[in-house]
Scaffold this motif. Structure first.
Motif, mmCIF file in Angstrom:
data_model
loop_
_atom_site.group_PDB
_atom_site.id
_atom_site.type_symbol
_atom_site.label_atom_id
_atom_site.label_comp_id
_atom_site.label_asym_id
_atom_site.label_seq_id
_atom_site.Cartn_x
_atom_site.Cartn_y
_atom_site.Cartn_z
ATOM 1 N N ARG A 83 0.829 -1.193 0.000
ATOM 2 C CA ARG A 83 0.000 0.000 0.000
ATOM 3 C C ARG A 83 0.869 1.250 0.000
ATOM 4 O O ARG A 83 1.947 1.290 0.587
ATOM 5 N N VAL A 84 0.380 2.266 -0.704
ATOM 6 C CA VAL A 84 1.028 3.572 -0.742
ATOM 7 C C VAL A 84 -0.055 4.627 -0.561
ATOM 8 O O VAL A 84 -1.249 4.346 -0.680
ATOM 9 N N ALA A 129 -3.191 2.365 -4.052
ATOM 10 C CA ALA A 129 -3.403 3.671 -3.424
ATOM 11 C C ALA A 129 -4.483 3.496 -2.371
ATOM 12 O O ALA A 129 -5.661 3.379 -2.682
ATOM 13 N N SER A 130 -4.056 3.454 -1.118
ATOM 14 C CA SER A 130 -4.951 3.089 -0.023
ATOM 15 C C SER A 130 -5.228 4.281 0.876
ATOM 16 O O SER A 130 -4.309 5.020 1.266
ATOM 17 N N ALA A 131 -6.481 4.434 1.245
ATOM 18 C CA ALA A 131 -6.856 5.491 2.183
ATOM 19 C C ALA A 131 -6.254 5.237 3.555
ATOM 20 O O ALA A 131 -6.134 6.160 4.368
ATOM 21 N N GLU A 132 -5.872 3.983 3.840
ATOM 22 C CA GLU A 132 -5.298 3.641 5.141
ATOM 23 C C GLU A 132 -3.825 4.032 5.242
ATOM 24 O O GLU A 132 -3.274 4.092 6.348
ATOM 25 N N ALA A 133 -3.177 4.262 4.095
ATOM 26 C CA ALA A 133 -1.764 4.643 4.111
ATOM 27 C C ALA A 133 -1.630 6.105 4.495
ATOM 28 O O ALA A 133 -2.534 6.909 4.280
ATOM 29 N N GLY A 134 -0.497 6.456 5.061
ATOM 30 C CA GLY A 134 -0.278 7.851 5.377
ATOM 31 C C GLY A 134 0.686 8.075 6.517
ATOM 32 O O GLY A 134 1.388 9.078 6.545
ATOM 33 N N GLY A 135 0.765 7.171 7.478
ATOM 34 C CA GLY A 135 1.585 7.419 8.649
ATOM 35 C C GLY A 135 2.779 6.515 8.811
ATOM 36 O O GLY A 135 3.447 6.565 9.842
ATOM 37 N N ARG A 136 3.082 5.664 7.823
ATOM 38 C CA ARG A 136 4.148 4.686 8.015
ATOM 39 C C ARG A 136 5.232 4.823 6.960
ATOM 40 O O ARG A 136 5.917 3.874 6.633
ATOM 41 N N GLY A 137 5.402 6.028 6.423
ATOM 42 C CA GLY A 137 6.371 6.212 5.351
ATOM 43 C C GLY A 137 7.739 6.664 5.807
ATOM 44 O O GLY A 137 8.595 6.950 4.983
ATOM 45 N N ALA A 148 10.610 9.968 -0.924
ATOM 46 C CA ALA A 148 10.176 10.749 0.225
ATOM 47 C C ALA A 148 9.167 9.963 1.044
ATOM 48 O O ALA A 148 8.544 9.011 0.558
ATOM 49 N N ALA A 149 8.997 10.379 2.289
ATOM 50 C CA ALA A 149 8.107 9.658 3.205
ATOM 51 C C ALA A 149 6.700 9.539 2.654
ATOM 52 O O ALA A 149 6.058 8.494 2.787
ATOM 53 N N GLU A 150 6.202 10.597 2.000
ATOM 54 C CA GLU A 150 4.813 10.568 1.521
ATOM 55 C C GLU A 150 4.638 9.678 0.300
ATOM 56 O O GLU A 150 3.502 9.402 -0.117
ATOM 57 N N GLN A 151 5.738 9.228 -0.310
ATOM 58 C CA GLN A 151 5.648 8.362 -1.485
ATOM 59 C C GLN A 151 6.051 6.921 -1.181
ATOM 60 O O GLN A 151 5.818 6.026 -1.990
ATOM 61 N N ALA A 152 6.627 6.681 -0.032
ATOM 62 C CA ALA A 152 7.203 5.369 0.273
ATOM 63 C C ALA A 152 6.147 4.302 0.445
ATOM 64 O O ALA A 152 4.997 4.565 0.820
ATOM 65 N N ILE A 153 6.542 3.076 0.175
ATOM 66 C CA ILE A 153 5.696 1.914 0.467
ATOM 67 C C ILE A 153 5.450 1.846 1.966
ATOM 68 O O ILE A 153 6.366 2.034 2.765
ATOM 69 N N GLN A 154 4.218 1.587 2.342
ATOM 70 C CA GLN A 154 3.808 1.646 3.744
ATOM 71 C C GLN A 154 3.217 0.313 4.203
ATOM 72 O O GLN A 154 2.136 0.253 4.766
ATOM 73 N N GLY A 155 3.943 -0.738 3.946
ATOM 74 C CA GLY A 155 3.523 -2.064 4.374
ATOM 75 C C GLY A 155 2.745 -2.791 3.299
ATOM 76 O O GLY A 155 2.502 -2.288 2.202
#
Length: 330
Positions: A83-84, A129-137, A148-155
């Motif tokens: 997810r991103v 592109a997941s609404a759940e992504a956002g805080g793990r970048g 950048a953190a806002e573009q990174a894979i988030q699990g």
């Protein structure tokens, strides 16, 4: 019953150096642990994930230098999705074009925008592109891979399973792991478990007499689900036996988690892995993945094992992300 999300996905790869380059340099994941296949210590086992190696972030590989190419099919994890954040897919499409990653047209599934692509061995992957992504970048920026953190894979987002008959596999997902059937999109049924963070989605497709999986490079070896602790794992083992007539292996110590294994009704190898003790049990968090780690039972063979393993050089330029073989069709 407390729900259990995905702990990790383990795939078979070809060249170790190329695999390492792709997942760390192209995708920007952290090499969380460099160890060996405990059942075949002549081969590496690489764990890729977030900064801490959190359950739900992990895609792991057994790189085998001379393995034949595999083929996805019935009885397999057909696709593994990360997810991103919602605005990150444009960055990734541009990055894939620049680095020669084989990707497919952007599509919609269950109302989400999905970018399917392949790793150098043809393993089927996707970015969602997941609404759940956002805080793990944070680990993306930490890696310094121009991500950048806002573009990174988030699990992990989840996986797509391809089986002949979806119903028996769905029963395991719901009764043992606490997923619930949420929606349908064409031939896919989405199962989701709440409150576990990344790795909360399993999409299930019943494919009837479609071609069966051919194991090899570019295919998934097994799919691991989370158990909070030994007691939770034992409860799942008992439910498998009582409600489904399935007997697991004995518990195996994998150093960073404790595992049992079984073949689910669709013939995919499932694992139940405990969250504890985690990847900092033998390395500091700041040093994860830097040195070869061996279990105590293999430590006395270290010199011989290191001699047999392919050489890895951190300063070697990244290799092409182009697969050697044509990826299998949907």
């Amino acid at each position: 019953m407390q729900g259990s999300g995905i702990h990790h996905v383990t795939a078979i790869a070809g060249q170790a150096r190329r695999n390492l380059d792709f997942y760390t340099r192209v995708l920007g994941l952290r090499l969380v642990k460099k160890t060996v296949n405990y059942d075949d210590p002549g081969a590496y086992h690489f764990y890729y994930g977030d900064a801490e190696g959190s359950p739900g972030s992990l895609l792991t590989h057994f790189p085998l230098e001379h393995v034949n190419a595999g083929r996805s099919g019935v009885g397999a994890v057909h696709e593994t999705a990360f997810r991103v954040a919602a605005g990150a897919l444009g960055f990734w499409l541009h990055r894939f074009l620049e680095t020669g990653v084989v990707c497919e047209p952007v599509e919609k599934r269950f109302g989400e925008t999905v970018l399917p692509f392949h790793d150098p061995d043809g393993l089927r992957l996707a970015l969602v592109a997941s609404a759940e992504a956002g805080g793990r970048g944070d680990y993306g920026a930490w890696m310094g891979r121009a991500i950048a953190a806002e573009q990174a894979i988030q699990g992990l987002h989840g996986v797509t399973l391809l089986v002949a008959d979806a119903a028996p596999t769905a029963a395991i997902l719901t009764n043992v792991f606490g997923f619930r059937a949420e929606d349908r999109d064409g031939s896919l049924t989405r199962h989701r478990v709440e409150g576990v963070g990344p790795g909360s989605v399993v999409d299930l497709r019943g494919a009837g007499d479609f071609l069966k999986v051919r194991p090899g490079a570019g295919t998934v070896h097994h799919l691991a689900f989370r158990a909070a602790d030994d007691a939770a794992q034992a409860e799942m083992v008992q439910r498998l036996k009582t409600d489904h007539g399935i007997v697991t292996t004995e518990q195996k110590d994998r150093s960073y988690f404790r595992s049992v294994y079984f073949r689910e009704p669709g013939h995919i190898l499932f694992e139940i892995a405990t969250d504890a003790p985690g990847f900092t049990v033998d390395e500091e968090a700041t040093a994860l993945g830097r040195t070869l780690k061996l279990p105590a039972a293999l430590e006395g063979r270290r010199a011989d094992i290191e001699k047999r393993l392919p050489a890895l050089s951190d300063d070697q330029p990244a290799m092409s992300a182009q697969p050697e073989t044509e990826p299998s069709a949907n």
